[in-house]
Design an enzyme around this catalytic site. Structure first.
Site, PDB file in Angstrom:
ATOM      1  N   ARG A  15       0.833  -1.208   0.000  1.00 25.55           N
ATOM      2  CA  ARG A  15       0.000   0.000   0.000  1.00 25.55           C
ATOM      3  C   ARG A  15       0.866   1.255   0.000  1.00 25.55           C
ATOM      4  O   ARG A  15       1.015   1.920  -1.015  1.00 25.55           O
ATOM      5  CB  ARG A  15      -0.938  -0.002   1.227  1.00 25.55           C
ATOM      6  CG  ARG A  15      -2.098   1.018   1.118  1.00 25.55           C
ATOM      7  CD  ARG A  15      -1.736   2.456   1.421  1.00 25.55           C
ATOM      8  NE  ARG A  15      -1.235   2.691   2.777  1.00 25.55           N
ATOM      9  CZ  ARG A  15      -0.832   3.873   3.207  1.00 25.55           C
ATOM     10  NH1 ARG A  15      -0.853   4.933   2.406  1.00 25.55           N
ATOM     11  NH2 ARG A  15      -0.373   4.018   4.433  1.00 25.55           N
ATOM     12  N   ASP A  16       1.482   1.582   1.108  1.00 23.69           N
ATOM     13  CA  ASP A  16       2.256   2.810   1.212  1.00 23.69           C
ATOM     14  C   ASP A  16       3.455   2.790   0.281  1.00 23.69           C
ATOM     15  O   ASP A  16       3.879   3.825  -0.227  1.00 23.69           O
ATOM     16  CB  ASP A  16       2.709   3.015   2.660  1.00 23.69           C
ATOM     17  CG  ASP A  16       3.229   4.414   2.924  1.00 23.69           C
ATOM     18  OD1 ASP A  16       2.788   5.345   2.236  1.00 23.69           O
ATOM     19  OD2 ASP A  16       4.087   4.568   3.806  1.00 23.69           O
ATOM     20  N   HIS A 208       5.911   4.503  12.514  1.00 21.65           N
ATOM     21  CA  HIS A 208       5.996   4.397  11.058  1.00 21.65           C
ATOM     22  C   HIS A 208       7.067   5.383  10.625  1.00 21.65           C
ATOM     23  O   HIS A 208       6.885   6.598  10.769  1.00 21.65           O
ATOM     24  CB  HIS A 208       4.633   4.745  10.449  1.00 21.65           C
ATOM     25  CG  HIS A 208       4.596   4.771   8.961  1.00 21.65           C
ATOM     26  ND1 HIS A 208       3.992   3.771   8.217  1.00 21.65           N
ATOM     27  CD2 HIS A 208       5.055   5.674   8.058  1.00 21.65           C
ATOM     28  CE1 HIS A 208       4.082   4.066   6.926  1.00 21.65           C
ATOM     29  NE2 HIS A 208       4.731   5.223   6.802  1.00 21.65           N
ATOM     30  N   HIS A 210      10.189   6.909   7.970  1.00 19.29           N
ATOM     31  CA  HIS A 210      10.769   7.067   6.640  1.00 19.29           C
ATOM     32  C   HIS A 210      12.268   7.318   6.796  1.00 19.29           C
ATOM     33  O   HIS A 210      12.747   7.692   7.864  1.00 19.29           O
ATOM     34  CB  HIS A 210      10.085   8.212   5.894  1.00 19.29           C
ATOM     35  CG  HIS A 210       8.703   7.871   5.426  1.00 19.29           C
ATOM     36  ND1 HIS A 210       8.348   7.812   4.097  1.00 19.29           N
ATOM     37  CD2 HIS A 210       7.581   7.547   6.118  1.00 19.29           C
ATOM     38  CE1 HIS A 210       7.066   7.471   3.988  1.00 19.29           C
ATOM     39  NE2 HIS A 210       6.582   7.314   5.206  1.00 19.29           N
ATOM     40  N   CYS A 241       4.982   9.548   0.333  1.00 17.10           N
ATOM     41  CA  CYS A 241       3.597  10.011   0.310  1.00 17.10           C
ATOM     42  C   CYS A 241       3.377  10.975  -0.854  1.00 17.10           C
ATOM     43  O   CYS A 241       4.111  11.960  -0.986  1.00 17.10           O
ATOM     44  CB  CYS A 241       3.248  10.712   1.628  1.00 17.10           C
ATOM     45  SG  CYS A 241       1.589  11.410   1.660  1.00 17.10           S
ATOM     46  N   ASN A 250      10.247   4.506   2.711  1.00 18.43           N
ATOM     47  CA  ASN A 250      10.045   4.042   4.081  1.00 18.43           C
ATOM     48  C   ASN A 250      11.305   3.375   4.627  1.00 18.43           C
ATOM     49  O   ASN A 250      12.196   2.981   3.874  1.00 18.43           O
ATOM     50  CB  ASN A 250       8.897   3.025   4.123  1.00 18.43           C
ATOM     51  CG  ASN A 250       7.555   3.631   3.822  1.00 18.43           C
ATOM     52  OD1 ASN A 250       7.318   4.138   2.735  1.00 18.43           O
ATOM     53  ND2 ASN A 250       6.652   3.586   4.771  1.00 18.43           N
TER      54      ASN A 250
END
Length: 313
Positions: A15-16, A208, A210, A241, A250
């Site tokens: 997803r991300d 989360h 990066h 993003c 990430n």
């Protein structure tokens, strides 16, 4: 799993990781990536998002993907991102068992990301969590730009604490503190996690990260030292993003697993399996992938292959 203390990793690459890529990965490619991650030992994966396909074309097949993931990987904990109640309806219709909402900690980021102001975004997140729980679904709540915002600068700690407390009061199963643009330092991570422990039980906190400034692994270690045992990461370091200028990839799952295992924690995840997933994603996206340790990991894999060949000769 050994007697070592375990950490829980959710791989967000499907997803991300994929949402911001120039090359679109088809449904079969996403299923294969998820399969490789599951074979590597991942027990939790963020598979898709039910957002506007015009805004995020890579996620246009979420309604087709999720039923296949649920059917093929029943033992896998699979989450999907939803921006609002409409997204929740679509996710539930597709058979999703776990959803995540994203609440940015600044006014401008919310408007850029989901076209809502901060107050409205907070209320919508609370409503979506409540509706998901009523449907028997597990819930995650991201508090995005929890360190710095690409539009407003440093995010006030008090605001991060307030919003995290609101998401906890809404009964989100997990509150994920997101360094959305990868600007945090280990000292900041320790400071903010220590403060967050006063409003959210540590077992419900996740981070989360990066790796924009090369401190992803150091920040993960700082979170571990502060008591966090739940992490997001993305195999190969894929990510970024589309609504946050400056957000690079990430934290790579392979870097996090290597650091954790070498530091005495148990992840249950195979580095060799992760390398297979990196290689596949690299072929799909047609560009080099991998975290900080990828060159060393590949050399170790080649050496092990050569040693095994000699033993069998």
């Amino acid at each position: 799993m050994s007697a070592r203390e375990a950490i829980h990793i959710t791989d967000v690459a499907p997803r991300d990781g994929l949402q911001n890529q120039a090359i679109r990965v088809g449904t079969e490619g996403k299923l294969r990536l998820i399969e490789l991650l599951a074979e590597a030992g991942l027990r939790s994966i963020e598979a898709a998002s039910f957002v506007s396909p015009k805004a995020v074309p890579q996620m246009a097949d979420a309604g087709e993907l999720v039923p296949q993931v649920q059917a093929r990987f029943a033992a896998l904990r699979t989450s999907v991102l939803v921006p609002n109640l409409k997204g929740l309806e679509r996710a539930h219709a597709a058979g999703a068992k776990e959803i995540a909402v994203v609440l940015s900690a600044t006014e401008t980021m919310n408007r850029k990301n989901i076209n809502m102001g901060l107050d409205q975004a907070t209320e919508v997140s609370e409503q979506t969590i409540a509706a998901a729980r009523a449907l028997g679904m597990r819930t995650r709540a991201y508090v995005a730009v929890a360190f710095d915002c690409p539009f407003e600068g440093e995010t006030p700690l008090d605001e991060v604490l307030r919003l995290s407390a609101r998401m906890h009061a809404a009964a989100a199963d997990e509150i994920v503190i997101a360094d959305t643009i990868g600007s945090a330092s280990p000292g900041q991570v320790k400071e903010r996690i220590s403060a967050l422990r006063g409003v959210v039980p540590i077992e419900r906190l996740a981070v989360h990260l990066h790796d924009t400034r090369g401190m992803g692994v150091a920040n993960a270690w700082a979170a571990l030292e502060a008591g966090v045992r739940r992490f997001d990461a993305s195999v190969g370091g894929i990510g970024g993003c589309p609504f946050a200028p400056g957000a690079a990839g990430n934290l790579a799952t392979e870097d996090l697993v290597l650091m954790a295992e070498r530091s005495g924690f148990a992840t249950g995840i195979s580095l060799a399996g992760l390398l297979a997933a990196v290689d596949f994603a690299q072929d799909e996206l047609q560009r080099p992938l991998g975290g900080r340790a990828i060159a060393w990991l590949r050399r170790q894999r080649d050496k092990d292959t050569q040693d095994n060949t000699r033993r069998l000769a």
